[in-house]
Motif scaffolding. Structure first.
Motif, PDB file in Angstrom:
ATOM      1  N   PHE A  35      81.972  33.300 -23.539  1.00  0.00           N
ATOM      2  CA  PHE A  35      83.067  33.233 -22.648  1.00  0.00           C
ATOM      3  C   PHE A  35      84.331  32.774 -23.367  1.00  0.00           C
ATOM      4  CE2 PHE A  35      79.781  33.496 -19.211  1.00  0.00           C
ATOM      5  CZ  PHE A  35      80.426  35.008 -18.822  1.00  0.00           C
ATOM      6  N   SER A  36      84.057  32.106 -24.444  1.00  0.00           N
ATOM      7  CA  SER A  36      85.398  31.409 -25.132  1.00  0.00           C
ATOM      8  C   SER A  36      86.316  32.427 -25.551  1.00  0.00           C
ATOM      9  CB  SER A  36      85.003  30.455 -26.323  1.00  0.00           C
ATOM     10  OG  SER A  36      84.570  31.162 -27.317  1.00  0.00           O
ATOM     11  N   ARG A  37      86.093  33.459 -26.071  1.00  0.00           N
ATOM     12  CA  ARG A  37      87.063  34.698 -26.513  1.00  0.00           C
ATOM     13  C   ARG A  37      87.725  35.118 -25.150  1.00  0.00           C
ATOM     14  NH1 ARG A  37      85.745  38.742 -30.826  1.00  0.00           N
ATOM     15  NH2 ARG A  37      87.915  38.995 -30.919  1.00  0.00           N
ATOM     16  N   PHE A  38      87.140  35.385 -24.295  1.00  0.00           N
ATOM     17  CA  PHE A  38      87.569  35.850 -23.036  1.00  0.00           C
ATOM     18  C   PHE A  38      88.477  34.681 -22.543  1.00  0.00           C
ATOM     19  CE2 PHE A  38      87.066  35.716 -18.329  1.00  0.00           C
ATOM     20  CZ  PHE A  38      87.824  37.027 -18.122  1.00  0.00           C
ATOM     21  N   ALA A  39      88.239  33.513 -22.232  1.00  0.00           N
ATOM     22  CA  ALA A  39      89.270  32.603 -21.711  1.00  0.00           C
ATOM     23  C   ALA A  39      90.275  32.531 -22.821  1.00  0.00           C
ATOM     24  CB  ALA A  39      88.484  31.326 -21.701  1.00  0.00           C
ATOM     25  N   MET A  40      90.103  32.523 -23.958  1.00  0.00           N
ATOM     26  CA  MET A  40      91.448  32.378 -25.099  1.00  0.00           C
ATOM     27  C   MET A  40      92.333  33.734 -24.584  1.00  0.00           C
ATOM     28  SD  MET A  40      92.912  31.045 -27.337  1.00  0.00           S
ATOM     29  CE  MET A  40      93.671  31.367 -28.865  1.00  0.00           C
ATOM     30  N   GLN A  67      71.527  41.084 -23.716  1.00  0.00           N
ATOM     31  CA  GLN A  67      72.380  39.836 -23.454  1.00  0.00           C
ATOM     32  C   GLN A  67      71.692  39.232 -22.086  1.00  0.00           C
ATOM     33  OE1 GLN A  67      76.546  39.936 -22.527  1.00  0.00           O
ATOM     34  NE2 GLN A  67      76.783  38.125 -23.828  1.00  0.00           N
ATOM     35  N   GLU A  68      71.693  37.955 -21.883  1.00  0.00           N
ATOM     36  CA  GLU A  68      71.133  37.266 -20.753  1.00  0.00           C
ATOM     37  C   GLU A  68      71.791  37.537 -19.604  1.00  0.00           C
ATOM     38  OE1 GLU A  68      70.355  33.092 -21.061  1.00  0.00           O
ATOM     39  OE2 GLU A  68      72.090  32.935 -22.291  1.00  0.00           O
ATOM     40  N   THR A  69      71.581  37.675 -18.431  1.00  0.00           N
ATOM     41  CA  THR A  69      72.624  37.853 -17.170  1.00  0.00           C
ATOM     42  C   THR A  69      73.066  36.511 -17.080  1.00  0.00           C
ATOM     43  OG1 THR A  69      70.880  37.351 -15.609  1.00  0.00           O
ATOM     44  CG2 THR A  69      71.086  39.791 -16.401  1.00  0.00           C
ATOM     45  N   GLU A  70      74.447  36.685 -16.388  1.00  0.00           N
ATOM     46  CA  GLU A  70      74.888  35.238 -15.808  1.00  0.00           C
ATOM     47  C   GLU A  70      73.903  34.541 -14.981  1.00  0.00           C
ATOM     48  OE1 GLU A  70      78.751  36.251 -13.821  1.00  0.00           O
ATOM     49  OE2 GLU A  70      79.554  36.871 -15.634  1.00  0.00           O
ATOM     50  N   ARG A  71      73.145  34.997 -14.027  1.00  0.00           N
ATOM     51  CA  ARG A  71      72.261  34.246 -13.308  1.00  0.00           C
ATOM     52  C   ARG A  71      71.200  33.569 -14.249  1.00  0.00           C
ATOM     53  NH1 ARG A  71      70.296  34.424  -8.029  1.00  0.00           N
ATOM     54  NH2 ARG A  71      71.546  36.595  -7.633  1.00  0.00           N
ATOM     55  N   GLN A  72      70.731  34.381 -15.358  1.00  0.00           N
ATOM     56  CA  GLN A  72      69.864  33.517 -16.202  1.00  0.00           C
ATOM     57  C   GLN A  72      70.456  32.592 -16.887  1.00  0.00           C
ATOM     58  OE1 GLN A  72      68.857  37.184 -18.262  1.00  0.00           O
ATOM     59  NE2 GLN A  72      66.992  37.451 -17.322  1.00  0.00           N
ATOM     60  N   LEU A  73      71.649  32.720 -17.307  1.00  0.00           N
ATOM     61  CA  LEU A  73      72.382  31.733 -18.291  1.00  0.00           C
ATOM     62  C   LEU A  73      72.608  30.409 -17.178  1.00  0.00           C
ATOM     63  CD1 LEU A  73      74.003  30.833 -20.773  1.00  0.00           C
ATOM     64  CD2 LEU A  73      75.879  32.249 -19.704  1.00  0.00           C
ATOM     65  N   ILE A  74      73.114  30.526 -15.892  1.00  0.00           N
ATOM     66  CA  ILE A  74      73.291  29.647 -15.100  1.00  0.00           C
ATOM     67  C   ILE A  74      71.912  28.662 -14.769  1.00  0.00           C
ATOM     68  CG2 ILE A  74      74.033  28.883 -12.708  1.00  0.00           C
ATOM     69  CD1 ILE A  74      76.278  29.350 -14.560  1.00  0.00           C
ATOM     70  N   GLY A  75      70.927  29.548 -14.444  1.00  0.00           N
ATOM     71  CA  GLY A  75      69.523  29.199 -14.241  1.00  0.00           C
ATOM     72  C   GLY A  75      69.064  28.037 -15.520  1.00  0.00           C
ATOM     73  N   ALA A  76      69.435  28.772 -16.673  1.00  0.00           N
ATOM     74  CA  ALA A  76      69.130  27.915 -17.879  1.00  0.00           C
ATOM     75  C   ALA A  76      70.183  26.394 -18.086  1.00  0.00           C
ATOM     76  CB  ALA A  76      69.218  28.585 -19.218  1.00  0.00           C
ATOM     77  N   GLU A 118      71.191  24.238 -25.082  1.00  0.00           N
ATOM     78  CA  GLU A 118      71.514  25.423 -25.871  1.00  0.00           C
ATOM     79  C   GLU A 118      72.193  26.565 -24.929  1.00  0.00           C
ATOM     80  OE1 GLU A 118      71.772  27.529 -29.320  1.00  0.00           O
ATOM     81  OE2 GLU A 118      71.117  25.768 -29.010  1.00  0.00           O
ATOM     82  N   ALA A 119      71.765  26.772 -23.786  1.00  0.00           N
ATOM     83  CA  ALA A 119      72.295  27.440 -22.906  1.00  0.00           C
ATOM     84  C   ALA A 119      73.832  27.096 -22.585  1.00  0.00           C
ATOM     85  CB  ALA A 119      71.941  27.399 -21.388  1.00  0.00           C
ATOM     86  N   LEU A 120      74.450  25.823 -22.993  1.00  0.00           N
ATOM     87  CA  LEU A 120      76.002  25.428 -22.715  1.00  0.00           C
ATOM     88  C   LEU A 120      76.634  25.925 -23.971  1.00  0.00           C
ATOM     89  CD1 LEU A 120      75.417  21.711 -21.815  1.00  0.00           C
ATOM     90  CD2 LEU A 120      76.367  23.585 -20.284  1.00  0.00           C
ATOM     91  N   ARG A 121      75.822  26.109 -24.978  1.00  0.00           N
ATOM     92  CA  ARG A 121      76.452  26.567 -26.300  1.00  0.00           C
ATOM     93  C   ARG A 121      76.710  28.107 -26.049  1.00  0.00           C
ATOM     94  NH1 ARG A 121      74.928  29.761 -29.850  1.00  0.00           N
ATOM     95  NH2 ARG A 121      72.856  29.528 -29.598  1.00  0.00           N
ATOM     96  N   ARG A 122      75.566  28.697 -25.361  1.00  0.00           N
ATOM     97  CA  ARG A 122      75.684  30.298 -25.207  1.00  0.00           C
ATOM     98  C   ARG A 122      76.658  30.427 -24.362  1.00  0.00           C
ATOM     99  NH1 ARG A 122      70.173  29.605 -24.496  1.00  0.00           N
ATOM    100  NH2 ARG A 122      70.054  30.138 -22.416  1.00  0.00           N
ATOM    101  N   LEU A 123      76.867  29.855 -23.367  1.00  0.00           N
ATOM    102  CA  LEU A 123      78.036  29.944 -22.152  1.00  0.00           C
ATOM    103  C   LEU A 123      79.581  29.838 -22.903  1.00  0.00           C
ATOM    104  CD1 LEU A 123      79.075  29.674 -19.072  1.00  0.00           C
ATOM    105  CD2 LEU A 123      79.399  27.435 -19.465  1.00  0.00           C
ATOM    106  N   TYR A 124      79.441  28.961 -23.861  1.00  0.00           N
ATOM    107  CA  TYR A 124      80.785  28.935 -24.596  1.00  0.00           C
ATOM    108  C   TYR A 124      80.955  30.238 -25.575  1.00  0.00           C
ATOM    109  CZ  TYR A 124      84.461  27.263 -28.028  1.00  0.00           C
ATOM    110  OH  TYR A 124      85.684  27.020 -28.588  1.00  0.00           O
ATOM    111  N   GLU A 125      79.953  30.519 -26.362  1.00  0.00           N
ATOM    112  CA  GLU A 125      80.070  31.656 -27.289  1.00  0.00           C
ATOM    113  C   GLU A 125      80.237  32.843 -26.525  1.00  0.00           C
ATOM    114  OE1 GLU A 125      76.348  31.656 -29.576  1.00  0.00           O
ATOM    115  OE2 GLU A 125      76.953  29.926 -30.633  1.00  0.00           O
TER     116      GLU A 125
END
Length: 183
Positions: free
Chosen positions: A27-32, A2-11, A18-25
């Motif tokens: 953390f959405s269950r965690f946020a729920m 899995q990409e790191t948080e740093r990589q995800l934010i960088g993207a 597509e990185a926005l979708r990955r962010l949602y996928e």
């Protein structure tokens, strides 16, 4: 891997939609799960989680990366705040320094390790709203009673009292569960 948080934010900052979708996928269950600790009704929690992600995606540009885990903490904070705002709008809350004596001290607290995590979350969801809020802010939000008091406009003592009573109520629920399981 899995990409790191740093990589995800960088993207995301590089304009990768597509990185926005990955962010949602990611953390959405965690946020729920965070929202469900405050608002146990699933339909309301879904709406609050969606509102949280609107807030997250709108404000992702203001996020300051402070190491792995900081993005997850930021998501939790936004989800928690969104849930508190929803509660303030939809439920009548009364926090007071003069709380009724409804729960007796119980020295026989149940062993938390024996209660399945999902059941413990369900028990927290059954607490009165003010108890549930303080437990979540203290135990999961890691706020001090002073900070909780400021956030909820109550005294530090009231926060500590509510937390103490909530712990006793949870201990009673856990004991009942453990007794029913023969543990």
């Amino acid at each position: 891997m899995q990409e790191t948080e740093r990589q995800l934010i960088g993207a995301i900052r590089a304009g990768d939609r597509e990185a926005l979708r990955r962010l949602y996928e990611r953390f959405s269950r965690f946020a729920m799960g965070v929202v469900l600790r405050y608002v146990p009704e699933r339909e309301d929690a879904l709406d609050i989680t969606q509102d949280s992600f609107i807030n997250i995606l709108t404000n992702i540009g203001t996020f300051e990366f402070r190491g792995e885990g900081s993005l997850k903490s930021w998501v939790a904070k936004i989800a928690s705040n969104q849930a508190l705002e929803w509660i303030k709008k939809h439920e009548r809350l009364s926090f007071s320094d003069q709380l009724p004596d409804g729960i007796e001290d119980n020295d026989d607290e149940a062993a938390i390790e024996e209660v399945p995590p999902d059941l413990l979350n369900e028990m927290i969801g059954q607490l009165p709203t003010r108890y549930r809020i303080v437990v979540n802010l203290y135990a999961f939000g890691q706020l001090s009673h002073k900070d909780i008091g400021q956030k909820l406009d109550i005294s530090e003592k009231a926060s500590a009292t509510i937390f103490s009573r909530a712990k006793r109520k949870l201990a009673k629920m856990m004991k009942e569960y453990l007794d029913s399981q023969g543990i």
